[in-house]
Design an enzyme around this catalytic site. Structure first.
Site, PDB file in Angstrom:
ATOM      1  N   TRP A 200       0.844  -1.184   0.000  1.00 21.45           N
ATOM      2  CA  TRP A 200       0.000   0.000   0.000  1.00 21.45           C
ATOM      3  C   TRP A 200       0.890   1.249   0.000  1.00 21.45           C
ATOM      4  CZ3 TRP A 200      -1.499   3.424   4.324  1.00 21.45           C
ATOM      5  CH2 TRP A 200      -2.508   4.334   3.941  1.00 21.45           C
ATOM      6  N   ARG A 444      -9.191  -4.015   7.101  1.00 21.48           N
ATOM      7  CA  ARG A 444      -9.911  -2.744   7.206  1.00 21.48           C
ATOM      8  C   ARG A 444     -11.325  -2.965   7.765  1.00 21.48           C
ATOM      9  NH1 ARG A 444     -11.780   2.116   3.149  1.00 21.48           N
ATOM     10  NH2 ARG A 444     -10.808   3.783   4.303  1.00 21.48           N
ATOM     11  N   TRP A 478     -14.760   2.688  -8.314  1.00 19.25           N
ATOM     12  CA  TRP A 478     -15.100   1.343  -7.825  1.00 19.25           C
ATOM     13  C   TRP A 478     -13.930   0.864  -6.990  1.00 19.25           C
ATOM     14  CZ3 TRP A 478     -18.860  -2.227 -10.544  1.00 19.25           C
ATOM     15  CH2 TRP A 478     -18.835  -3.519 -10.025  1.00 19.25           C
ATOM     16  N   ASP A 479     -14.110   0.902  -5.683  1.00 20.95           N
ATOM     17  CA  ASP A 479     -13.007   0.629  -4.756  1.00 20.95           C
ATOM     18  C   ASP A 479     -13.063  -0.812  -4.246  1.00 20.95           C
ATOM     19  OD1 ASP A 479     -10.815   1.147  -3.167  1.00 20.95           O
ATOM     20  OD2 ASP A 479     -11.723   2.806  -2.071  1.00 20.95           O
ATOM     21  N   MET A 480     -11.988  -1.245  -3.620  1.00 22.36           N
ATOM     22  CA  MET A 480     -11.897  -2.580  -3.010  1.00 22.36           C
ATOM     23  C   MET A 480     -10.702  -2.506  -2.076  1.00 22.36           C
ATOM     24  SD  MET A 480     -10.143  -5.433  -2.824  1.00 22.36           S
ATOM     25  CE  MET A 480      -8.921  -5.274  -4.087  1.00 22.36           C
ATOM     26  N   ASN A 481     -10.927  -2.783  -0.783  1.00 19.72           N
ATOM     27  CA  ASN A 481      -9.906  -2.372   0.181  1.00 19.72           C
ATOM     28  C   ASN A 481      -9.337  -3.423   1.115  1.00 19.72           C
ATOM     29  OD1 ASN A 481      -9.304   0.558  -0.027  1.00 19.72           O
ATOM     30  ND2 ASN A 481     -11.522   0.693   0.012  1.00 19.72           N
ATOM     31  N   CYS A 527     -10.183   1.038  -8.427  1.00 21.35           N
ATOM     32  CA  CYS A 527      -9.366   1.447  -7.285  1.00 21.35           C
ATOM     33  C   CYS A 527      -9.332   0.262  -6.338  1.00 21.35           C
ATOM     34  CB  CYS A 527     -10.000   2.655  -6.610  1.00 21.35           C
ATOM     35  SG  CYS A 527      -9.191   3.120  -5.070  1.00 21.35           S
ATOM     36  N   ASP A 549      -2.771   5.189  -3.384  1.00 23.18           N
ATOM     37  CA  ASP A 549      -3.297   6.130  -2.383  1.00 23.18           C
ATOM     38  C   ASP A 549      -2.220   7.139  -2.000  1.00 23.18           C
ATOM     39  OD1 ASP A 549      -5.829   5.236  -2.243  1.00 23.18           O
ATOM     40  OD2 ASP A 549      -5.671   4.272  -0.289  1.00 23.18           O
TER      41      ASP A 549
HETATM   42  C1  DGJ Z   1      -9.234   3.666  -0.475  1.00 20.75           C
HETATM   43  C2  DGJ Z   1      -9.051   4.510  -1.695  1.00 20.75           C
HETATM   44  O1  DGJ Z   1      -7.885   4.184  -2.354  1.00 20.75           O
HETATM   45  C3  DGJ Z   1      -9.115   5.966  -1.279  1.00 20.75           C
HETATM   46  O2  DGJ Z   1      -8.833   6.790  -2.369  1.00 20.75           O
HETATM   47  C4  DGJ Z   1     -10.471   6.227  -0.725  1.00 20.75           C
HETATM   48  O3  DGJ Z   1     -11.432   6.069  -1.721  1.00 20.75           O
HETATM   49  C5  DGJ Z   1     -10.743   5.293   0.427  1.00 20.75           C
HETATM   50  N1  DGJ Z   1     -10.520   3.918   0.077  1.00 20.75           N
HETATM   51  C6  DGJ Z   1     -12.158   5.443   0.912  1.00 20.75           C
HETATM   52  O4  DGJ Z   1     -12.469   4.549   1.894  1.00 20.75           O
END
Ligand code: DGJ
Length: 780
Positions: A200, A444, A478-481, A527, A549
């Protein structure tokens, strides 16, 4: 162009404009790889093939009829276990009787044109006249399995892609343990293997090793293509540089666990294989069932890393990215995340958008925090209903207000994830990937929805459909974390648990495809905590991806530079953000933040409402400048001119009439006064106006040195010094010459002499740490 050389044992020649790929059928039925490299004439494959006439030491003879041939020492297009080839296999199965040995031999071939769609996975696309297709059918002598090897030849881009289909034509079920997408054998060692690793906020760090023996594996078990190891890798011959030398680039159109291995055999041959990571992978195939491996991409250039990158940039643009946004200029956006994080409401967002509009920005993006009880990252993923405390007029009310300001409206979603603290989880606890009754390791604070279950995919698709059609939404992030843990689908039976990652990825692609087709006008941006899923699979659906990020301009140098080896810069988004930077706490000049971000797809992500007037004016000028050169920046040819303490990048419009260069110095080195900007990609015969824009230095840049010229003593940071900083502005150096393209590329532009303490005037280039310049080259 694909040419079949007929004979009892045919050979196949795949020509692109500048490359040739050659293999033949051996008399024992295997496909022998002969050559991949610069374009050549092939009259006879047999005359070019390696000659084997004496068996080596204690290796295995494939057949008693040919005691001089061992599969261990032959370059092959594919290979299984158990018949003498002990290198990385292409295919691995466990048969009904427990055997893992397969014996695939050539059965038939077909040459056609066009690129059919895969049934389960995304792939490159082309008009029929843009791609030639060769299918070789291989049959296993032991059990009757069939493998189709597909080759697609993209002549113009110097790219060949490969895909593999395994069909269980045996009489029993089989467990497929590995099916690679690509295999290229070279009869040489000592390649420099370059791969791109990170984590990250430090994605795509280029690492090189020279592989003289043994094995190098670039793979991930993160569940996604991942920021740990991107699926793009390069192999360069000794002496290869940015501009000259021989280089291969390989990638995979896939977003799940992937595997790329280079292995040097004891016979000094290098095998490269790539495909789905075989770790924790097994796919059960009943009689008659088949399995598609992802499409692999390869290119070769004798013009160094730059040549290889140009091929891939063209290929990704022409045959991966699709839809209305492929060739459409992307808007300058303002994202709310680093300005507000979760603390959003309609008033704050509208106020921020107004500032963005004043600066010339075109799209306002509301990031995380707008739905359900989403006040932090512990809850509400899965509840895609607007939070009316924050947005009393709903999404439509906010979108209408943003539109009324004169900006497009965009939104953030993370549709593949679920928090335990959500209404969705309370209603469907079995919809998350987790081992029932066991502790779950979260990332997360969230879990991954079970996209192996079609009902879950359908439900989330419907939820997104509702959101996207509830207001005038022009853009979706469209995020994924999180990465994977506890690989387990409550939907699948025990014996299918090693199918989970691949089945998930197929479900995810189905959802992306459905929504992309239903909302073709929406600009989707992928994303995954930045670049945790930056791959060609995602780019088949989304034309751009948030690269990291980390918005620190200095960190972004190696990140964006890393992406540029395998991906065109208009798929990498980049934002100007606040200082000190939120990821590194580093201070960099606003100009440098722009200069670096402008080489991706430009956006802003900072609280404009808190910024000073002069900063807002500078930002407005940046946006105007970017728009002026946007077509070049987003669709021109990108060149890495220099990496290291000094970075130089350049982009040249397709018609070569407009070019923009950047020079950035990370650390001031004393008395290093001369920097040369040596351009690439210009038209040799054309005269270019090479110039930089005028700018002013702040008096305080020079600290107490001001006393060397001031008539009265100025106390550093005292009242007088501060007043002078407001009133007195010192002209910075500019460049302004007209030079022929060949001279700019040959001699380069020798930039104004750098500051070295003992003298200063407006012809001296004063650059503090992290300073940068843009240079413009316009055809006269
Ligand atoms: C992770 C993304 O990379 C950020 O830019 C942001 O959208 C956050 N998630 C939001 O939770």
């Amino acid at each position: 162009m694909i040419q079949k050389i007929e004979g009892a044992y045919p050979a196949f020649v795949l020509h692109t404009t500048n490359t040739t790929y050659l293999f033949r059928v051996r008399k024992t039925g295997q496909l022998e790889h002969i050559y991949y490299g610069s374009r050549i004439h092939v009259a006879s494959a047999d005359d070019l093939a390696e000659q084997h006439s004496v068996a080596q030491g204690n290796s295995i003879a494939y057949t008693q009829e040919d005691l001089d041939m061992t599969l261990e020492d032959i370059c092959l297009e594919m290979s299984g276990y158990g018949k003498g080839d002990i290198r990385e296999p292409f295919v691995e199965v466990v048969c009904h009787n427990g055997s893992t040995t397969t014996d695939f031999v050539y059965e038939s071939d077909a040459i056609t044109t066009g690129k059919p769609e895969f049934e389960t996975l995304p792939g490159s696309y082309a008009k029929d006249d843009e791609v030639d297709h060769l299918c070789i059918c291989m049959k296993d002598k032991n059990e009757g399995f069939v493998i189709e090897l597909h080759y697609y030849v993209y002549e113009e881009e110097d790219v060949i892609t490969r895909s593999t289909k395994f069909i269980n034509e045996s009489e029993h079920p089989v467990s497929l343990r590995r099916l690679m997408s690509n295999c290229v054998d070279f009869n040489e060692a000592d390649f420099t293997v370059s791969s791109f690793h990170g984590n990250w906020i430090k994605e795509m760090q280029k690492k090189d090793i020279v592989l003289t023996a043994g094995k190098f594996v670039n793979s991930t078990f993160a569940g996604w293509s991942s920021n740990r190891s991107n699926p793009f890798v390069m192999a360069s011959r000794p002496g290869c540089s940015e501009w000259a030398g021989e280089c291969y680039g390989f990638n995979l159109i896939y977003s799940g666990n992937h595997y790329e291995a280079f292995e040097v055999s004891p016979f000094d041959k290098t095998r490269f294989v790539s495909g789905i990571n075989p770790q924790n992978f097994a796919f059960a195939l009943e009689v008659g069932e088949s399995f598609e491996a992802p499409e692999a991409v390869m290119t070769f250039s004798k013009e160094g890393h730059n040549g290889m990158s140009q091929n891939l940039h063209a290929f990704v643009h022409n045959h991966i990215v699709r839809g209305v946004w492929r060739d459409k200029e992307r808007p300058v956006l303002l994202n709310s995340w680093e300005a507000n994080y979760f603390d959003i409401d309609e008033g704050k967002l509208v106020a921020l958008a107004k500032k963005g509009k004043e600066a010339g920005m075109e799209l306002f993006v509301m990031d995380d925090g707008w739905f359900g009880q989403r006040s932090d990252d512990k809850r509400a993923l899965g509840d895609w209903v607007v939070n009316t405390k924050k947005l009393p007029n709903g999404l439509k009310g906010l979108a209408d207000k943003i539109n009324a300001i004169g900006m497009e409206f965009g939104i953030w979603v993370e549709p593949e994830m679920i928090n335990v603290d959500s209404d969705l989880y309370r209603a469907h606890p079995d919809w998350a990937l987790a081992i029932p009754g066991k502790d779950h390791s979260e990332g997360r604070n969230q879990r991954i929805l079970d996209f192996c279950n079609p009902e879950v995919v359908d439900c989330m698709t419907e939820q997104m459909r509702q959101v996207f059609s509830s207001a005038n939404i022009a853009y979706v992030k469209w995020d994924m974390n999180r990465i994977w843990s506890d690989y387990y689908s409550p939907y699948l039976p025990a014996e299918k648990q090693q199918e989970v990652n691949h089945r998930y990825i197929m479900g995810m692609y189905r959802m992306m495809k459905t929504l992309m087709e239903e909302f073709p006008q929406i600009l989707f941006e992928g994303c995954a905590s930045g670049g945790n899923r930056f791959d060609l699979g995602i780019l088949c659906y989304f034309p751009q991806i948030w690269g990291s990020d980390n918005s620190d301009a200095i960190s972004r140098l190696s990140i964006q530079n890393g992406y540029s080896y395998g991906y065109p810069m208009n798929v990498v988004t980049a934002h100007v953000s606040a200082c000190p930077n939120h990821q590194t706490l580093r201070n960099t000049p606003l100009s440098t933040r722009f200069n670096v971000a402008a080489f991706g797809v430009l956006g802003y992500e900072c609280n404009l409402s808190d910024m000073k007037k002069d900063e807002l004016e500078e930002i407005a000028a940046q946006v105007a400048l970017y728009k002026q050169h946007r077509a070049t920046m987003q669709f021109g040819d990108f060149y890495r001119l220099q990496e290291g303490n000094i970075y130089q990048w350049m982009v040249v419009s397709k018609d070569k009439r407009d070019a923009v260069g950047m020079m950035l110095q990370q650390e001031v080195k004393p008395n290093e006064q001369y920097v040369n900007f040596r351009a690439k990609g210009l038209d040799a015969e054309t005269k270019y106006h090479f110039y930089s824009l005028p700018f002013k230095h702040n008096v305080k840049t020079f600290g107490s040195l001001i006393n060397a010229v001031a008539p009265v003593h100025v106390k550093q940071d005292g009242l007088l010094h501060n007043v002078m900083a407001q009133v007195v502005k010192i002209d910075g150096e500019t460049e302004d010459v007209t030079i022929y393209g060949d001279a700019l590329m040959g001699v380069g532009k020798n930039l104004k002499q750098g500051f070295a303490s003992s003298g200063f005037n407006d012809q001296v280039r004063v650059m503090t740490d992290f300073a940068s310049r843009l240079y413009f080259m316009e055809a006269e």
